[in-house]
Design an enzyme around this catalytic site. Structure first.
Site, mmCIF file in Angstrom:
data_model
loop_
_atom_site.group_PDB
_atom_site.id
_atom_site.type_symbol
_atom_site.label_atom_id
_atom_site.label_comp_id
_atom_site.label_asym_id
_atom_site.label_seq_id
_atom_site.Cartn_x
_atom_site.Cartn_y
_atom_site.Cartn_z
ATOM 1 N NE ARG A 236 4.229 -14.070 -1.271
ATOM 2 C CZ ARG A 236 4.104 -14.241 -2.536
ATOM 3 N NH1 ARG A 236 2.930 -14.212 -3.086
ATOM 4 N NH2 ARG A 236 5.024 -14.850 -3.325
ATOM 5 C CG HIS A 284 -1.305 -17.589 -3.679
ATOM 6 N ND1 HIS A 284 -0.354 -17.279 -2.488
ATOM 7 C CD2 HIS A 284 -0.808 -17.222 -4.530
ATOM 8 C CE1 HIS A 284 0.845 -16.831 -2.628
ATOM 9 N NE2 HIS A 284 0.709 -16.609 -4.072
HETATM 10 P P1 NDP Z 1 8.747 -6.185 -8.214
HETATM 11 O O1 NDP Z 1 10.047 -6.411 -7.405
HETATM 12 O O2 NDP Z 1 9.101 -6.136 -9.799
HETATM 13 O O3 NDP Z 1 7.950 -4.712 -8.022
HETATM 14 C C1 NDP Z 1 7.691 -4.431 -6.564
HETATM 15 C C2 NDP Z 1 6.953 -2.958 -6.821
HETATM 16 O O4 NDP Z 1 6.799 -2.774 -5.282
HETATM 17 C C3 NDP Z 1 8.135 -2.260 -7.323
HETATM 18 O O5 NDP Z 1 7.593 -1.163 -7.935
HETATM 19 C C4 NDP Z 1 8.720 -1.605 -5.817
HETATM 20 O O6 NDP Z 1 8.927 -0.142 -5.806
HETATM 21 C C5 NDP Z 1 7.555 -1.491 -5.233
HETATM 22 N N1 NDP Z 1 7.766 -1.454 -3.540
HETATM 23 C C6 NDP Z 1 8.503 -2.438 -2.840
HETATM 24 N N2 NDP Z 1 8.423 -1.854 -1.605
HETATM 25 C C7 NDP Z 1 7.940 -0.703 -1.471
HETATM 26 C C8 NDP Z 1 7.649 0.189 -0.469
HETATM 27 N N3 NDP Z 1 8.299 -0.032 0.859
HETATM 28 N N4 NDP Z 1 7.011 1.428 -0.596
HETATM 29 C C9 NDP Z 1 6.540 1.552 -2.073
HETATM 30 N N5 NDP Z 1 6.829 0.658 -2.935
HETATM 31 C C10 NDP Z 1 7.330 -0.588 -2.814
HETATM 32 O O7 NDP Z 1 7.663 -7.335 -8.096
HETATM 33 P P2 NDP Z 1 6.707 -8.144 -8.918
HETATM 34 O O8 NDP Z 1 5.892 -6.958 -9.373
HETATM 35 O O9 NDP Z 1 7.247 -9.060 -9.910
HETATM 36 O O10 NDP Z 1 5.805 -8.783 -7.878
HETATM 37 C C11 NDP Z 1 5.094 -8.170 -6.831
HETATM 38 C C12 NDP Z 1 4.783 -9.340 -5.876
HETATM 39 O O11 NDP Z 1 3.392 -9.772 -6.481
HETATM 40 C C13 NDP Z 1 5.457 -10.099 -5.353
HETATM 41 O O12 NDP Z 1 6.645 -10.043 -4.417
HETATM 42 C C14 NDP Z 1 4.573 -11.242 -4.998
HETATM 43 O O13 NDP Z 1 4.325 -11.233 -3.444
HETATM 44 C C15 NDP Z 1 3.251 -11.122 -5.552
HETATM 45 N N6 NDP Z 1 2.770 -12.066 -6.499
HETATM 46 C C16 NDP Z 1 1.502 -12.844 -6.231
HETATM 47 C C17 NDP Z 1 1.000 -13.501 -6.973
HETATM 48 C C18 NDP Z 1 -0.197 -14.485 -6.837
HETATM 49 O O14 NDP Z 1 -0.564 -15.249 -7.611
HETATM 50 N N7 NDP Z 1 -0.989 -13.667 -6.034
HETATM 51 C C19 NDP Z 1 2.043 -14.189 -8.232
HETATM 52 C C20 NDP Z 1 3.134 -13.341 -8.422
HETATM 53 C C21 NDP Z 1 3.615 -12.507 -7.468
HETATM 54 P P3 NDP Z 1 10.276 0.208 -6.842
HETATM 55 O O15 NDP Z 1 9.904 0.239 -8.236
HETATM 56 O O16 NDP Z 1 10.858 1.439 -6.495
HETATM 57 O O17 NDP Z 1 11.449 -0.841 -6.531
HETATM 58 C C1 OXD Z 2 4.670 -15.978 -6.665
HETATM 59 C C2 OXD Z 2 3.298 -16.408 -6.474
HETATM 60 O O1 OXD Z 2 5.349 -15.169 -5.970
HETATM 61 O O2 OXD Z 2 2.931 -17.344 -7.107
HETATM 62 O O3 OXD Z 2 5.243 -16.065 -7.575
HETATM 63 O O4 OXD Z 2 2.677 -15.816 -5.397
#
Ligand code: NDP
Ligand code: OXD
Length: 321
Positions: A236, A284
């Site tokens: 993000r 994005h």
């Molecule tokens: P998940 O919730 O499955 O994974 C998030 C990961 O981040 C987890 O491993 C989590 O740790 C870690 N995390 C969260 N907060 C912290 C912190 N403070 N310190 C360390 N690690 C942290 O999310 P997704 O993998 O499904 O998606 C991630 C992000 O990707 C979404 O939130 C979205 O913003 C972005 N996204 C972007 C897209 C794009 O097109 N650019 C498309 C889809 C998503 P833990 O394993 O311990 O929970």
């Molecule tokens: C999502 C994205 O969060 O597209 O799915 O960024």
């Protein structure tokens, strides 16, 4: 009887993503259920039991008194969580192999572009110059993935399969074959110190806002074959301090950045990122959810919920993701 209507609250970004197209999709997978766009004329908010949303306007969900479940039509829930009036209800977010595979394609593509020095080759082509830059093995590049969730895990495994030296960093302990896993704030420094290409796949929360800043960039490895560290942010925009990204690129603290996400989207035409020679911008679109896969998943989950089965992929309200 519990309210059955599914309301759609969608900030449309294209015709493909329009409320009208979503209504058609949901009518196909939930044929015997009222599907309505909210707010809309003649809609009784008390009849709405479910909401499928993408960046709904603040306060709109609070107007649905009998709502039971919120389905976020994307993986990131930051826009939803920013609504201070958000009802305290289960929130289901988009998680699918299809989405993870698309994100892994993006991550692989952009890591490979740095690894194979494609920018330099493109510049040489523009000059009609036949150059021979040194070619190193993938294992010489240390990729570090911030966020080992639904998306980060798949990307880490695929990078590893190509041969990169991969590590990941997350909030809780992970154990992944062939991948060094770092956990929490106390292991962040060690993770950064071994990273040439930093890939951000974190959710945007109060803890992660602005985490990609000048201080963090200065802690990345500087002894790698690329000649300096690189940032790839597909999480993000709010994760990055955009002035710090520019300052780090201008000072050579970063030698390149691939940015898919920004604090303000669409990226304004006046943004210096557009023309920065060390920046590659994508709009994005690192990983788009497949709307048909998503609509089917929402439908399956509503039906399972009504049979008394647990919801999957729910957001933890306390951590905000
Ligand atoms: P998940 O919730 O499955 O994974 C998030 C990961 O981040 C987890 O491993 C989590 O740790 C870690 N995390 C969260 N907060 C912290 C912190 N403070 N310190 C360390 N690690 C942290 O999310 P997704 O993998 O499904 O998606 C991630 C992000 O990707 C979404 O939130 C979205 O913003 C972005 N996204 C972007 C897209 C794009 O097109 N650019 C498309 C889809 C998503 P833990 O394993 O311990 O929970
Ligand atoms: C999502 C994205 O969060 O597209 O799915 O960024």
């Amino acid at each position: 009887m519990s309210p059955r209507t599914l309301a759609l609250l969608i900030d449309s970004i294209s015709e493909h993503w329009s409320v009208h197209r979503w209504t058609e999709r949901f009518r196909r997978v939930l044929p015997n259920r009222p599907i309505v766009a909210f707010p809309g004329e003649g809609i009784n908010p008390t009849e709405v039991g479910y909401a499928a949303v993408w960046r709904p306007s603040a306060g709109s969900l609070a107007r649905l008194p009998n709502l039971r479940v919120i389905f976020n039509l994307g993986a990131g829930v930051d826009a939803l969580m920013a609504d201070v009036t958000l009802p305290r209800l289960p929130i289901v977010r988009a998680v699918s192999l299809d989405l993870a595979y698309r994100m892994s394609e993006y991550v692989l593509l952009h890591v490979l572009l740095y690894h194979r020095q494609q920018n330099e080759l493109d510049r040489a082509q523009a000059r009609r110059e036949w150059i021979s830059p040194p070619q190193w093995a993938a294992k010489s590049i240390r990729v570090g993935i911030m966020g080992l969730g639904a998306l980060g895990i798949d990307a880490a495994r695929k990078l590893r399969t190509v041969g990169f030296d991969v590590a990941g960093w997350s909030g809780s302990n992970k154990n992944m074959e062939g991948i060094t896993c770092y956990t929490g704030p106390h292991e962040l420094k060690a993770f950064l110190a071994r990273t040439d290409v930093l890939v951000a796949l974190l959710p945007l929360t109060a803890q992660t806002r602005g985490i990609l800043n000048y201080k963090l960039f200065s802690e990345l490895a500087r002894d790698g074959v690329l000649g300096g560290p690189v940032l790839i942010n597909a999480g993000r925009g709010g994760l990055q301090d955009e002035n710090d990204v520019l300052a780090a690129l201008n000072d050579g603290v970063l030698i390149g950045a691939t940015l898919d996400v920004f604090e303000n989207e669409p990226l304004p035409a006046t943004s210096p990122f557009w023309t920065h020679p060390k920046v590659r911008i994508t709009p994005h679109n690192a990983a788009d959810c497949d709307p048909d896969v998503l609509a089917k998943d929402v439908a399956d989950q509503i039906l399972a919920f009504e049979r008394g089965e647990p919801l999957r992929h729910t957001v933890d309200a306390a951590s905000g993701y």
